[in-house]
Scaffold this active site. Structure first.
Site, PDB file in Angstrom:
ATOM      1  N   GLY A  40       0.804  -1.228   0.000  1.00  0.00           N
ATOM      2  CA  GLY A  40       0.000   0.000   0.000  1.00  0.00           C
ATOM      3  C   GLY A  40       0.833   1.272   0.000  1.00  0.00           C
ATOM      4  CE  LYS A  49      -9.897   8.590 -15.473  1.00  0.00           C
ATOM      5  NZ  LYS A  49      -9.845  10.048 -15.666  1.00  0.00           N
ATOM      6  CB  ILE A  94     -10.647   3.439 -10.924  1.00  0.00           C
ATOM      7  CG1 ILE A  94      -9.681   2.840 -11.959  1.00  0.00           C
ATOM      8  CG2 ILE A  94     -12.085   3.006 -11.164  1.00  0.00           C
ATOM      9  CD1 ILE A  94     -10.071   2.970 -13.392  1.00  0.00           C
ATOM     10  CG  HIS A 110      -8.599  -4.540  -3.793  1.00  0.00           C
ATOM     11  ND1 HIS A 110      -7.270  -4.183  -3.878  1.00  0.00           N
ATOM     12  CD2 HIS A 110      -8.600  -5.886  -3.640  1.00  0.00           C
ATOM     13  CE1 HIS A 110      -6.521  -5.272  -3.790  1.00  0.00           C
ATOM     14  NE2 HIS A 110      -7.303  -6.315  -3.646  1.00  0.00           N
ATOM     15  CD  GLU A 159      -3.892  -7.131  -4.747  1.00  0.00           C
ATOM     16  OE1 GLU A 159      -3.871  -7.504  -3.577  1.00  0.00           O
ATOM     17  OE2 GLU A 159      -3.386  -6.046  -5.113  1.00  0.00           O
ATOM     18  CG  ASN A 173      -0.350  -9.455  -3.951  1.00  0.00           C
ATOM     19  OD1 ASN A 173      -1.357  -9.084  -3.378  1.00  0.00           O
ATOM     20  ND2 ASN A 173       0.565  -8.589  -4.369  1.00  0.00           N
ATOM     21  NE  ARG A 220       2.436 -10.836  -0.823  1.00  0.00           N
ATOM     22  CZ  ARG A 220       1.339 -10.285  -0.313  1.00  0.00           C
ATOM     23  NH1 ARG A 220       0.576 -10.977   0.489  1.00  0.00           N
ATOM     24  NH2 ARG A 220       0.990  -9.056  -0.627  1.00  0.00           N
ATOM     25  CB  VAL A 256      -3.298 -11.022   5.145  1.00  0.00           C
ATOM     26  CG1 VAL A 256      -4.082 -10.910   6.451  1.00  0.00           C
ATOM     27  CG2 VAL A 256      -1.899 -10.430   5.307  1.00  0.00           C
ATOM     28  NE  ARG A 263      -5.784  -7.740   6.288  1.00  0.00           N
ATOM     29  CZ  ARG A 263      -4.781  -7.633   5.423  1.00  0.00           C
ATOM     30  NH1 ARG A 263      -3.644  -7.067   5.798  1.00  0.00           N
ATOM     31  NH2 ARG A 263      -4.908  -8.060   4.185  1.00  0.00           N
TER      32      ARG A 263
HETATM   33  P1  ADP Z   1      -2.243  -8.943   1.442  1.00  0.00           P
HETATM   34  O1  ADP Z   1      -2.310  -8.546   0.018  1.00  0.00           O
HETATM   35  O2  ADP Z   1      -1.865 -10.310   1.793  1.00  0.00           O
HETATM   36  O3  ADP Z   1      -3.403  -8.440   2.173  1.00  0.00           O
HETATM   37  P2  ADP Z   1      -0.572  -6.857   2.261  1.00  0.00           P
HETATM   38  O4  ADP Z   1      -0.402  -6.019   1.049  1.00  0.00           O
HETATM   39  O5  ADP Z   1      -1.398  -6.362   3.386  1.00  0.00           O
HETATM   40  O6  ADP Z   1      -0.975  -8.277   1.848  1.00  0.00           O
HETATM   41  O7  ADP Z   1       0.864  -7.275   2.764  1.00  0.00           O
HETATM   42  C1  ADP Z   1       1.056  -8.347   3.654  1.00  0.00           C
HETATM   43  C2  ADP Z   1       2.153  -7.977   4.589  1.00  0.00           C
HETATM   44  O8  ADP Z   1       3.335  -7.759   3.880  1.00  0.00           O
HETATM   45  C3  ADP Z   1       1.860  -6.712   5.355  1.00  0.00           C
HETATM   46  O9  ADP Z   1       2.377  -6.873   6.632  1.00  0.00           O
HETATM   47  C4  ADP Z   1       2.615  -5.648   4.567  1.00  0.00           C
HETATM   48  O10 ADP Z   1       3.002  -4.614   5.437  1.00  0.00           O
HETATM   49  C5  ADP Z   1       3.794  -6.425   4.050  1.00  0.00           C
HETATM   50  N1  ADP Z   1       4.285  -5.998   2.732  1.00  0.00           N
HETATM   51  C6  ADP Z   1       3.842  -6.391   1.524  1.00  0.00           C
HETATM   52  N2  ADP Z   1       4.572  -5.878   0.533  1.00  0.00           N
HETATM   53  C7  ADP Z   1       5.502  -5.109   1.116  1.00  0.00           C
HETATM   54  C8  ADP Z   1       6.580  -4.302   0.631  1.00  0.00           C
HETATM   55  N3  ADP Z   1       6.878  -4.199  -0.650  1.00  0.00           N
HETATM   56  N4  ADP Z   1       7.335  -3.649   1.530  1.00  0.00           N
HETATM   57  C9  ADP Z   1       7.073  -3.756   2.848  1.00  0.00           C
HETATM   58  N5  ADP Z   1       6.093  -4.513   3.363  1.00  0.00           N
HETATM   59  C10 ADP Z   1       5.323  -5.181   2.524  1.00  0.00           C
HETATM   60  P1  ADP Z   2       0.107  -2.684  -3.476  1.00  0.00           P
HETATM   61  O1  ADP Z   2       1.154  -3.425  -4.222  1.00  0.00           O
HETATM   62  O2  ADP Z   2       0.670  -1.675  -2.566  1.00  0.00           O
HETATM   63  O3  ADP Z   2      -0.910  -3.585  -2.875  1.00  0.00           O
HETATM   64  P2  ADP Z   2      -1.902  -2.034  -5.515  1.00  0.00           P
HETATM   65  O4  ADP Z   2      -1.558  -1.715  -6.914  1.00  0.00           O
HETATM   66  O5  ADP Z   2      -2.488  -3.377  -5.251  1.00  0.00           O
HETATM   67  O6  ADP Z   2      -0.629  -1.809  -4.594  1.00  0.00           O
HETATM   68  O7  ADP Z   2      -2.909  -0.912  -4.959  1.00  0.00           O
HETATM   69  C1  ADP Z   2      -3.269  -0.848  -3.588  1.00  0.00           C
HETATM   70  C2  ADP Z   2      -4.598  -0.101  -3.423  1.00  0.00           C
HETATM   71  O8  ADP Z   2      -4.507   1.220  -3.968  1.00  0.00           O
HETATM   72  C3  ADP Z   2      -5.761  -0.725  -4.146  1.00  0.00           C
HETATM   73  O9  ADP Z   2      -6.380  -1.728  -3.389  1.00  0.00           O
HETATM   74  C4  ADP Z   2      -6.684   0.472  -4.379  1.00  0.00           C
HETATM   75  O10 ADP Z   2      -7.414   0.773  -3.215  1.00  0.00           O
HETATM   76  C5  ADP Z   2      -5.705   1.606  -4.620  1.00  0.00           C
HETATM   77  N1  ADP Z   2      -5.453   1.799  -6.070  1.00  0.00           N
HETATM   78  C6  ADP Z   2      -4.410   1.288  -6.765  1.00  0.00           C
HETATM   79  N2  ADP Z   2      -4.474   1.634  -8.075  1.00  0.00           N
HETATM   80  C7  ADP Z   2      -5.583   2.385  -8.214  1.00  0.00           C
HETATM   81  C8  ADP Z   2      -6.229   3.050  -9.325  1.00  0.00           C
HETATM   82  N3  ADP Z   2      -5.716   3.013 -10.556  1.00  0.00           N
HETATM   83  N4  ADP Z   2      -7.380   3.735  -9.095  1.00  0.00           N
HETATM   84  C9  ADP Z   2      -7.902   3.802  -7.852  1.00  0.00           C
HETATM   85  N5  ADP Z   2      -7.362   3.204  -6.773  1.00  0.00           N
HETATM   86  C10 ADP Z   2      -6.215   2.498  -6.937  1.00  0.00           C
HETATM   87 MG    MG Z   3      -2.087  -4.899  -3.891  1.00  0.00          MG
END
Ligand code: ADP
Ligand code: ADP
Ligand code: MG
Length: 451
Positions: free
Chosen positions: A167, A203, A205, A210, A277, A292, A294, A297, A340
């Site tokens: 995030g 873009k 959205i 999600h 995703e 992802n 892996r 959670v 969570r």
């Molecule tokens: P999920 O998609 O399983 O819900 P999260 O995006 O919440 O996963 O990530 C799972 C755990 O891994 C969280 O504790 C998050 O903080 C950590 N995490 C995931 N990607 C990264 C990253 N690139 N750098 C640091 N922490 C990460």
């Molecule tokens: P991460 O690797 O940190 O999980 P994601 O690409 O999965 O990153 O994006 C994390 C969250 O950010 C999404 O669940 C969504 O809420 C928001 N997000 C990401 N891309 C977009 C987009 N193009 N438009 C609107 N919200 C977005």
């Molecule tokens: Mg993501």
């Protein structure tokens, strides 16, 4: 099990224990690794063996590849499960495991590398016809390039780190005047957080959902989905509540989403547990956002609906076993919700709340599952993630699942530290959540309405 003889779990907390449990069900011996802060953790207590790998700082313990490989060699573990976070999506780690004759329980280093690079992942998806969010073809090479793309896709846009995750590393831009500054800031932040300044633009959205699809692929070209999860209840782009099925999808859209997720996995010959995703707009158009590579959670949600232990299957797949059921044999049914539970203070801007747990009551009864590692007198350390438990409920209908979740949250006591339990109760009892009318901005709007 043919190949995997002993599994080292390169993680901590609930997921380490979760993996140990599946290993026990498979009758495979386990090795826990721990930092000095985690000596009294449940994952250490319940593994067959344990090895201290360093001081509390993750860099010097759970992220320290040489120490983990050495621990595997000393204990004779010939497989490593990375869990989520830490080294789970670290291609170098997967590669070093392979070179050390250790089975990495996950996809190959090449797949991790490809999908961990979000622009490469987008290109791969586009090539096979999986819709991606409109935006740049690859990494942005200049501000001029960004400007010209934004002219086409129009504001608002989101600038994202190519190597981002958790995030972090995203910037929403709503007006031209902020574009240049946001671009520069995003690059600096990406360099700082992910050691890679590359960014791309999409873009943005508005008011999206999600929605992700749980996948399993094996080494023989079998790819199965385990239904979707709606993870729109997020704070700062991090998930708090996940449910399945999504309250907004109809059967036709749901089927299209599953087909796209299967296509995405096939495009990379995916052979482990993984998640595709998607971001879904108000008209139910969906776009690939990331994969992802892996276990996640919230995998538990899909386990409750399918009756399949995904971690156990992931281990068997790494043992090169064939998936012995087909999509049509799977019965994905009922409604599951995960919340969570974090050691944090919602009344104090969600500040982490580490400390000693004085008293604890874990809910139970029909349809309740708690995945956790805490116990009375356990001290939550400040060094790691604030998640202390996952509460998962399963029921025939969404209405029943929400009621059951209320019942379980009422029974859940974690004394001594502050948690978000009350906050979770407030969210699930809003009219909007009860009706299934929410999007990724729900929490933000809920919090500002309380002020
Ligand atoms: P999920 O998609 O399983 O819900 P999260 O995006 O919440 O996963 O990530 C799972 C755990 O891994 C969280 O504790 C998050 O903080 C950590 N995490 C995931 N990607 C990264 C990253 N690139 N750098 C640091 N922490 C990460
Ligand atoms: P991460 O690797 O940190 O999980 P994601 O690409 O999965 O990153 O994006 C994390 C969250 O950010 C999404 O669940 C969504 O809420 C928001 N997000 C990401 N891309 C977009 C987009 N193009 N438009 C609107 N919200 C977005
Ligand atoms: Mg993501």
């Amino acid at each position: 099990m043919d190949k995997i003889k002993k599994v080292l779990i390169a993680n901590r907390g609930e997921i380490a224990l979760r993996i140990i449990r599946s290993c026990k069900d498979l009758h495979i011996p386990t090795v826990a690794v721990f930092s000095t802060a985690d000596e009294k953790s449940s994952h250490v207590a319940f593994a067959d063996e344990s090895i201290c790998i360093g001081p509390p700082s993750p860099k010097e313990s759970y992220l320290k590849i040489p120490s983990i490989i050495t621990a595997a060699e000393i204990s004779g573990a010939n497989a490593i499960h990375p869990g989520y976070g830490f080294l789970a999506e670290n291609e170098e780690f997967a590669r070093i495991c392979k070179e050390s004759n250790i089975i990495f329980i996950g996809p190959s280093a090449d797949i991790i590398a490809l999908m961990g690079n979000k622009t490469e992942a987008r290109k791969t998806m586009k090539k096979v016809g999986v819709p991606v969010v409109p935006g740049s073809a690859g990494d942005l090479t200049s501000f001029e390039e960004l400007s010209s793309i934004v002219k086409k896709i129009k504001y608002p846009v989101i600038i994202k780190a190519t190597s981002g995750g958790g995030g972090k590393g995203m910037r929403i831009v709503k007006k031209e005047e902020y574009l240049k500054n946001s671009f520069e800031m995003a690059q600096a932040e990406a360099k700082n957080a992910f050691n890679d300044p590359s960014v791309y633009v999409e873009k943005y959205i508005e008011n999206p959902h999600h929605i992700e699809v749980q996948m399993l692929g094996d080494h023989y070209g079998n790819v199965l989905h385990f239904g979707e999860r709606d993870c729109s209840i997020q704070r700062k782009h991090q998930k708090i509540i996940e449910e399945s099925p999504s309250p907004i999808l109809d059967d036709e859209k749901r089927k299209a989403l599953f087909d796209a997720a299967i296509k995405a996995c096939r495009a990379v010959n995916y052979n482990s547990a993984g998640t595709i995703e998607f971001i879904v707009d108000n008209d139910l158009n969906f776009y690939f956002m990331e994969m992802n590579t892996r276990i996640q959670v919230e995998h538990t949600v899909s386990e409750m609906r399918s009756g399949i232990d995904l971690v156990l299957r992931q281990i068997r797949i790494s043992d090169e076993e064939r998936l012995n059921f087909r999509q049509k044999d799977l019965k994905i049914k009922g409604h599951a919700i995960e919340v969570r539970i974090n050691a944090e203070d919602p009344d104090n801007n969600f500040a982490p709340s580490p400390g000693k747990i004085t008293n604890l009551n874990i809910p139970g009864g029909f349809g309740i599952r708690v995945d956790s590692f805490i116990y009375p007198d356990y001290i939550i350390s400040p060094y790691y993630d604030s998640m202390v438990a996952k509460l998962i409920v399963y029921a025939e209908t969404r209405f029943m699942a929400i009621n059951r979740l209320n019942r379980a949250l009422d029974e859940f006591y974690v004394d001594g530290i502050t948690t978000n339990i009350k906050f979770l109760k407030e969210i699930i009892n809003t009219d909007a959540f009860r009706k299934g009318e929410y999007n990724t901005h729900f929490v933000e709007e809920f919090l500002s309405s309380k002020k």
